[in-house]
Design a protein around this motif. Structure first.
Motif, PDB file in Angstrom:
ATOM      1  N   THR A   1      11.085   5.833  -2.074  1.00 60.49           N
ATOM      2  CA  THR A   1      10.076   5.601  -3.121  1.00 60.49           C
ATOM      3  C   THR A   1       9.420   6.892  -3.616  1.00 60.49           C
ATOM      4  N   GLU A   2       9.540   7.981  -2.851  1.00 59.53           N
ATOM      5  CA  GLU A   2       9.024   9.264  -3.357  1.00 59.53           C
ATOM      6  C   GLU A   2       9.856  10.395  -2.776  1.00 59.53           C
ATOM      7  N   PHE A   3      10.222  11.337  -3.615  1.00 56.93           N
ATOM      8  CA  PHE A   3      10.747  12.641  -3.204  1.00 56.93           C
ATOM      9  C   PHE A   3      10.665  13.515  -4.442  1.00 56.93           C
TER      10      PHE A   3
ATOM     11  N   LEU B   1      -3.084  20.246 -12.103  1.00 54.84           N
ATOM     12  CA  LEU B   1      -2.197  19.079 -12.123  1.00 54.84           C
ATOM     13  C   LEU B   1      -1.313  19.076 -10.881  1.00 54.84           C
ATOM     14  N   ASN B   2      -0.847  17.893 -10.501  1.00 54.09           N
ATOM     15  CA  ASN B   2       0.313  17.779  -9.634  1.00 54.09           C
ATOM     16  C   ASN B   2       1.497  18.015 -10.575  1.00 54.09           C
ATOM     17  N   ARG B   3       2.364  18.975 -10.224  1.00 58.40           N
ATOM     18  CA  ARG B   3       3.430  19.401 -11.147  1.00 58.40           C
ATOM     19  C   ARG B   3       4.778  18.807 -10.762  1.00 58.40           C
ATOM     20  N   LYS B   4       4.772  17.701 -10.045  1.00 58.19           N
ATOM     21  CA  LYS B   4       6.060  17.121  -9.640  1.00 58.19           C
ATOM     22  C   LYS B   4       6.687  16.276 -10.748  1.00 58.19           C
ATOM     23  N   GLY B   5       6.053  16.215 -11.911  1.00 59.69           N
ATOM     24  CA  GLY B   5       6.651  15.493 -13.032  1.00 59.69           C
ATOM     25  C   GLY B   5       7.943  16.160 -13.467  1.00 59.69           C
TER      26      GLY B   5
ATOM     27  N   ASP C   1       3.734  15.172 -15.043  1.00 57.77           N
ATOM     28  CA  ASP C   1       2.624  15.857 -14.359  1.00 57.77           C
ATOM     29  C   ASP C   1       1.337  15.065 -14.579  1.00 57.77           C
ATOM     30  N   PHE C   2       0.443  15.125 -13.607  1.00 59.07           N
ATOM     31  CA  PHE C   2      -0.805  14.353 -13.727  1.00 59.07           C
ATOM     32  C   PHE C   2      -1.939  15.100 -13.045  1.00 59.07           C
ATOM     33  N   ARG C   3      -3.153  14.759 -13.459  1.00 62.28           N
ATOM     34  CA  ARG C   3      -4.334  15.457 -12.927  1.00 62.28           C
ATOM     35  C   ARG C   3      -4.647  15.022 -11.508  1.00 62.28           C
TER      36      ARG C   3
ATOM     37  N   ILE D   1      11.954   8.988  -8.136  1.00 59.38           N
ATOM     38  CA  ILE D   1      11.530  10.399  -8.101  1.00 59.38           C
ATOM     39  C   ILE D   1      10.019  10.459  -8.250  1.00 59.38           C
ATOM     40  N   TRP D   2       9.410  11.342  -7.486  1.00 59.25           N
ATOM     41  CA  TRP D   2       7.982  11.612  -7.678  1.00 59.25           C
ATOM     42  C   TRP D   2       7.851  12.875  -8.503  1.00 59.25           C
ATOM     43  N   ASN D   3       7.470  12.846  -9.723  1.00 55.33           N
ATOM     44  CA  ASN D   3       6.848  11.790 -10.506  1.00 55.33           C
ATOM     45  C   ASN D   3       7.480  11.813 -11.898  1.00 55.33           C
TER      46      ASN D   3
ATOM     47  N   MET E   1       0.836  -1.214   0.000  1.00 52.79           N
ATOM     48  CA  MET E   1       0.000   0.000   0.000  1.00 52.79           C
ATOM     49  C   MET E   1       0.864   1.254   0.000  1.00 52.79           C
ATOM     50  N   ASN E   2       0.222   2.402  -0.203  1.00 53.86           N
ATOM     51  CA  ASN E   2       0.941   3.674  -0.193  1.00 53.86           C
ATOM     52  C   ASN E   2       0.463   4.557   0.946  1.00 53.86           C
ATOM     53  N   GLU E   3       1.420   5.049   1.709  1.00 53.57           N
ATOM     54  CA  GLU E   3       1.216   6.048   2.752  1.00 53.57           C
ATOM     55  C   GLU E   3       0.038   5.756   3.682  1.00 53.57           C
TER      56      GLU E   3
HETATM   57  C1  LIG Z   1       0.346  17.524   2.749  1.00 53.79           C
HETATM   58  C2  LIG Z   1       1.390  16.496   2.645  1.00 53.79           C
HETATM   59  C3  LIG Z   1       2.471  16.546   3.464  1.00 53.79           C
HETATM   60  C4  LIG Z   1       3.484  15.591   3.346  1.00 53.79           C
HETATM   61  O1  LIG Z   1       4.512  15.611   4.064  1.00 53.79           O
HETATM   62  O2  LIG Z   1       3.388  14.573   2.427  1.00 53.79           O
HETATM   63  C5  LIG Z   1       2.303  14.492   1.621  1.00 53.79           C
HETATM   64  C6  LIG Z   1       2.258  13.455   0.712  1.00 53.79           C
HETATM   65  C7  LIG Z   1       1.187  13.343  -0.108  1.00 53.79           C
HETATM   66  O3  LIG Z   1       1.051  12.315  -0.989  1.00 53.79           O
HETATM   67  C8  LIG Z   1       2.148  11.654  -1.561  1.00 53.79           C
HETATM   68  O4  LIG Z   1       2.926  12.585  -2.233  1.00 53.79           O
HETATM   69  C9  LIG Z   1       2.600  13.012  -3.567  1.00 53.79           C
HETATM   70  C10 LIG Z   1       2.513  14.532  -3.616  1.00 53.79           C
HETATM   71  O5  LIG Z   1       2.008  15.124  -2.660  1.00 53.79           O
HETATM   72  O6  LIG Z   1       2.928  15.123  -4.600  1.00 53.79           O
HETATM   73  C11 LIG Z   1       1.296  12.386  -4.050  1.00 53.79           C
HETATM   74  O7  LIG Z   1       1.031  12.734  -5.366  1.00 53.79           O
HETATM   75  C12 LIG Z   1       1.456  10.890  -3.874  1.00 53.79           C
HETATM   76  O8  LIG Z   1       0.381  10.186  -4.429  1.00 53.79           O
HETATM   77  C13 LIG Z   1       1.530  10.548  -2.394  1.00 53.79           C
HETATM   78  O9  LIG Z   1       2.145   9.304  -2.213  1.00 53.79           O
HETATM   79  C14 LIG Z   1       0.160  14.254  -0.055  1.00 53.79           C
HETATM   80  C15 LIG Z   1       0.201  15.299   0.817  1.00 53.79           C
HETATM   81  C16 LIG Z   1       1.286  15.431   1.693  1.00 53.79           C
END
Ligand SMILES: Cc1cc(=O)oc2cc(O[C@@H]3O[C@H](C(=O)O)[C@@H](O)[C@H](O)[C@H]3O)ccc12
Length: 569
Positions: A478-480, A540-544, A528-530, A523-525, A388-390
């Protein structure tokens, strides 16, 4: 499992469509046929096909009329590679069945009339709910940070098979050429099975008959599957009655072993380092359908940048998506649709504890995991599961749930290591239950914002603490990452600029790669995605590191340099 042999009718194309916001369709017997002038394309999410449907997340109906001449004495079933969230089916006015969940393949046996038109009517209910996988309250208040697209989002087709057929196969391989195949035949007559193994050049390496449902063989000198040389063989299984061929299926298989030992992950006896991304299935207008050409572009971009891996964040991806991972040699962390990042927006602490202690909820999760593993278990690219995630796994009830879930998953497949993506860091109570620790970190973005150095220091400290507690476990980040609006520049690097994103990724990797217990960076992500609408998102989430239409931001060059020159393979 695929087949060159079974006749198939592809239902891709235009369907009749009807919105049912008041949920009156069943009462008014829409299963017998829809009165509507609206048209929709399948496969694709409904949302972006018409701006009027964009924010619609409730009930809609689909209809396809199909003339069938004859299908002799065969059985027919309809396969949905992914639709949802809840799919109900009627054929010629007769109710056939229901399936819950958007991201796994399912099928229903059906009866078709010959020499006339058949009405295939599908009801899709994509109403968000806290008990859905994943949970949401409404379109914009969800535990997950991706848009809640709905509809028949992956291919759908009718397949014809003999009463006597192969229902499933499970393949185990080793890099030394060991092959084990478990067959699940469905056949009321006396049958025999035939196994063929064909290499890339078309050379037949095996062609053997057996009446045994477990087939084991040392094939000998095989080319192992790896990211450097993703060598695939075709395994064909045939079933015969009285020398007559009844069914023939195949799988693309790779010979490889995965092992976790001495704090590292080994592929074919060699330590591997994961370099890659969390991804999404998301593309303009298509929504959650990933057109093959988009996938090809994505995989060439990932390859160019030096990536070798990705996680199917936050749901199992489509067959074609993972076919390409097998073919192009990407190492995949497969994740079910269990994503709880913002669960506190959807329910209270007491409700969370109740849901994770609820046996019915666990049964639903088990069912989805079973479907996911059945669909993707034979893929060489899938090297581990993230359960699972988070999750809010600083709570006892949630940690206990993860413990049970890991145990259950290992009863289905003990050949792959298990992890989950944690964002509770040192407070997480479930890290002891997994083989590999996966951590998502956003210090320098959601905390210590505007100060990357301070963010990186915090991560480094927390990592040391976790490593001390679990010295034998490898750790993957797994994510930053950081959001960057394409074309927004700033000197000095400030949040939302391309420079800030590049700096954040560079500083994380340069500071943390020295820790030899770290075995991967995702790397996240990738692009970019909706997302749901909220004050922290600009549609969008602009972490692409690529835009939604796959153009590079400045970070793409930085990542290429880091992946190719700063991180080992
Ligand atoms: C508000 C918030 C704080 C935090 O420390 O982490 C976090 C993580 C979140 O989701 C994860 O990160 C990505 C993101 O925020 O860009 C999501 O797109 C991803 O699906 C998540 O695994 C959300 C919010 C916060």
């Amino acid at each position: 499992m695929r087949s060159f042999y079974r006749p198939k009718i592809d239902l891709q194309g235009f369907w009749k469509f009807k919105i049912d916001s008041e949920n009156v369709g069943e009462k008014n017997e829409w299963g017998k046929g829809l009165e509507s002038e609206d048209i929709i394309y399948v496969p694709a999410s409904w949302n972006e096909q018409n701006p009027q449907w964009d924010q619609f997340s409730s009930i809609a109906w689909y209809q396809k009329d199909l003339f069938v001449s004859s299908y002799e004495s065969k059985k027919a079933w309809i396969v949905f590679e992914g639709a949802g969230y809840i799919t109900k089916l009627w054929i010629n006015g007769e109710y056939v069945g229901t399936h819950e969940g958007s991201f796994t393949q399912f099928k229903f046996p059906i009866k078709l009339n010959t020499n006339e038109f058949n009405k295939i009517v599908v009801k899709i209910d994509n109403t968000p709910s806290p008990y859905n996988l994943p949970p949401a309250k409404d379109l914009n208040i969800a535990a997950f940070d991706f848009f809640n697209y709905g509809g028949i989002q992956r291919p759908v087709y009718i397949e014809f098979v003999d009463e006597c057929h192969v229902e499933d196969i499970t393949v185990y391989t080793k890099s030394n050429g060991h092959l084990k195949v478990e067959i699940l035949p469905e056949c009321n007559q006396k049958y025999s099975l035939r196994f063929k193994l064909v290499d890339k050049e078309g050379k037949v390496l095996l062609d053997e008959e057996s009446s045994n449902e477990i087939y084991e063989k040392d094939v000998g000198n095989v080319t192992p599957w790896s990211p450097d040389n993703p060598y695939l063989y075709t395994l064909i299984v045939e079933i015969y009655v009285d020398e007559n061929l009844k069914d023939s299926i195949y799988e693309r298989i790779g010979f490889r072993d995965v092992e976790v030992k001495n704090g590292r992950i080994y592929l074919n006896g060699k330590p591997i380092f994961l370099k890659g991304f969390g991804r999404h299935e998301d593309f303009p207008i298509l929504g959650k359908f990933m057109y093959g050409a988009v996938l090809v572009r994505d995989f060439y971009l990932m390859r160019k940048i030096g990536a070798n891996s990705f996680r199917t964040s936050h749901y199992p991806y489509s067959n074609e998506h993972l076919d390409l991972a097998d073919e192009m040699g990407f190492l995949v962390i497969l994740e079910p649709p269990l994503c709880y990042s913002n669960i506190s927006r959807v329910m209270s602490q007491e409700e969370i504890a109740k849901m994770f202690s609820d046996i019915k909820y666990f049964e639903k999760v088990k069912h989805t995991i079973k479907e996911m593993i059945r669909q993707h278990k034979n893929r060489p690219s899938v090297i581990m599961y993230s359960v699972m995630n988070e999750p809010p796994s600083d709570m006892y009830e949630v940690a206990e749930f993860i413990k049970k879930e890991v145990k259950f998953l290992k009863t289905l497949d003990s050949s792959r290591p298990v992890t989950f993506a944690s964002h509770r860091s040192v407070r997480d109570l479930a890290l002891e239950y997994v083989d590999i620790i996966s951590l998502n970190y956003y210090h320098g973005w959601y905390t210590e914002w505007g100060d990357i150095d301070s963010g990186v220091r915090t991560v480094a400290m927390e990592l040391e603490e976790i490593h001390k507690k679990f010295p034998e476990k490898p750790i993957i980040i797994t994510e930053f990452g950081a959001d960057a609006i394409y074309g927004l520049h700033s000197d000095p690097p400030q949040m939302w600029s391309e420079e800030y994103q590049s700096e954040m990724i560079r500083k994380y990797i340069e500071a943390l790669r020295k820790n030899n217990y770290i075995v991967g960076f995702h790397i996240w992500n990738f692009a970019d995605f909706r997302t749901p609408q909220n004050p922290g998102r600009t549609i969008l989430n602009r972490k692409g590191i690529f835009t939604r239409d796959r153009q590079p931001k400045s970070a793409a060059k930085v990542v290429e340099e880091l992946f190719k020159n700063k991180l080992s393979s």
